[in-house]
Enzyme design. Sequence first.
Site, PDB file in Angstrom:
ATOM      1  N   ASP A  86     -18.570   6.470  -2.064  1.00 15.70           N
ATOM      2  CA  ASP A  86     -18.360   6.574  -3.502  1.00 15.70           C
ATOM      3  C   ASP A  86     -18.862   7.939  -3.947  1.00 15.70           C
ATOM      4  O   ASP A  86     -19.766   8.517  -3.334  1.00 15.70           O
ATOM      5  CB  ASP A  86     -19.173   5.519  -4.246  1.00 15.70           C
ATOM      6  CG  ASP A  86     -18.517   4.146  -4.257  1.00 15.70           C
ATOM      7  OD1 ASP A  86     -17.584   3.923  -3.465  1.00 15.70           O
ATOM      8  OD2 ASP A  86     -18.978   3.281  -5.033  1.00 15.70           O
ATOM      9  N   HIS A 142     -19.321   5.090   5.253  1.00  9.59           N
ATOM     10  CA  HIS A 142     -18.426   4.289   6.083  1.00  9.59           C
ATOM     11  C   HIS A 142     -17.453   5.180   6.854  1.00  9.59           C
ATOM     12  O   HIS A 142     -17.153   6.302   6.435  1.00  9.59           O
ATOM     13  CB  HIS A 142     -17.645   3.302   5.207  1.00  9.59           C
ATOM     14  CG  HIS A 142     -18.517   2.327   4.477  1.00  9.59           C
ATOM     15  ND1 HIS A 142     -18.624   1.000   4.836  1.00  9.59           N
ATOM     16  CD2 HIS A 142     -19.350   2.497   3.411  1.00  9.59           C
ATOM     17  CE1 HIS A 142     -19.469   0.386   4.027  1.00  9.59           C
ATOM     18  NE2 HIS A 142     -19.919   1.275   3.151  1.00  9.59           N
ATOM     19  N   SER A 226     -26.740  12.801  -1.887  1.00 16.45           N
ATOM     20  CA  SER A 226     -26.395  13.836  -0.948  1.00 16.45           C
ATOM     21  C   SER A 226     -24.899  14.052  -0.849  1.00 16.45           C
ATOM     22  O   SER A 226     -24.160  13.761  -1.779  1.00 16.45           O
ATOM     23  CB  SER A 226     -26.975  13.529   0.420  1.00 16.45           C
ATOM     24  OG  SER A 226     -27.037  14.695   1.194  1.00 16.45           O
TER      25      SER A 226
END
Length: 270
Positions: A86, A142, A226
């Site tokens: 995201d 992911h 990050s």
Amino acid sequence: MKKSLYRLMLELTHNPLYNVMLKKAATHRWSRAFIPSFSKTFNINTDEVARQQSEFHHLNDFFSRELKEGSRPVSQDVHEIVSPVDGVLAEVGDITDKTLMHIKQKPHSLETMLGLKSAVNTYLGGKYYVFYLSPKDYHRIHAPYAGHVRRRWALGRYSEPVNHLGFYFGQEPLATNYRLITEYETAKQRFAVVKIGALNVNSIHLSHTGSYSQKGEEMGYFSFGSTVVLLFQQDTVKLAQWIIDANKHDLPIKQGETIGSWIKQEETSS
């Protein structure tokens, strides 16, 4: 006001001592009291969070929260590549013959980022995607596509903040910060997932250490905000049409959304 304070705490620091203090504070049990305020300030959708706020041990535990199963649908199209996180798709571009990536209008060296000459040669002429995660975002990482893990390696020590001030004052934050790199291999292509720390060495955590990842499978997580950079070989991927149509930077994105597709053999030979 609260949002500015939280951003200042989590992003704007070059002081290693401050980083240690921040980590201790965010992982102390009394920091649980700040979870409702943090959640409200950044308008976090708690309905998709796997646990109730009262079940988190501290603020940092909430920061690296897991989501309920099915919250991030992943495209199952065998040709499509999906977002690993995201956040915002901050930049997409070509890796030039000078092994440079121009990110936020600043040159970054691929050789410095990857540290291995063989890896540089692999991705020379290819494409890169840069994803920036802000404090409000889901911070699990992911796999963007299924593949066998060819190798993993770590580089860098101290990390500069990865935000607008970090890009302005830092030398090459995405190429020199502490980073964990996973290189995958599919039947015909290779791609790399570069996980870049924003504050300190301990901000990146691996949760998958196996030899194979399914598309959308969790790889790890950040304990502070990050950046993730994806690298693809030359003439192997094309951008998703919605990215081309948008024709701008900093596009909001969710993990699992399609960001591109593999170029079919007949497309490269035509």
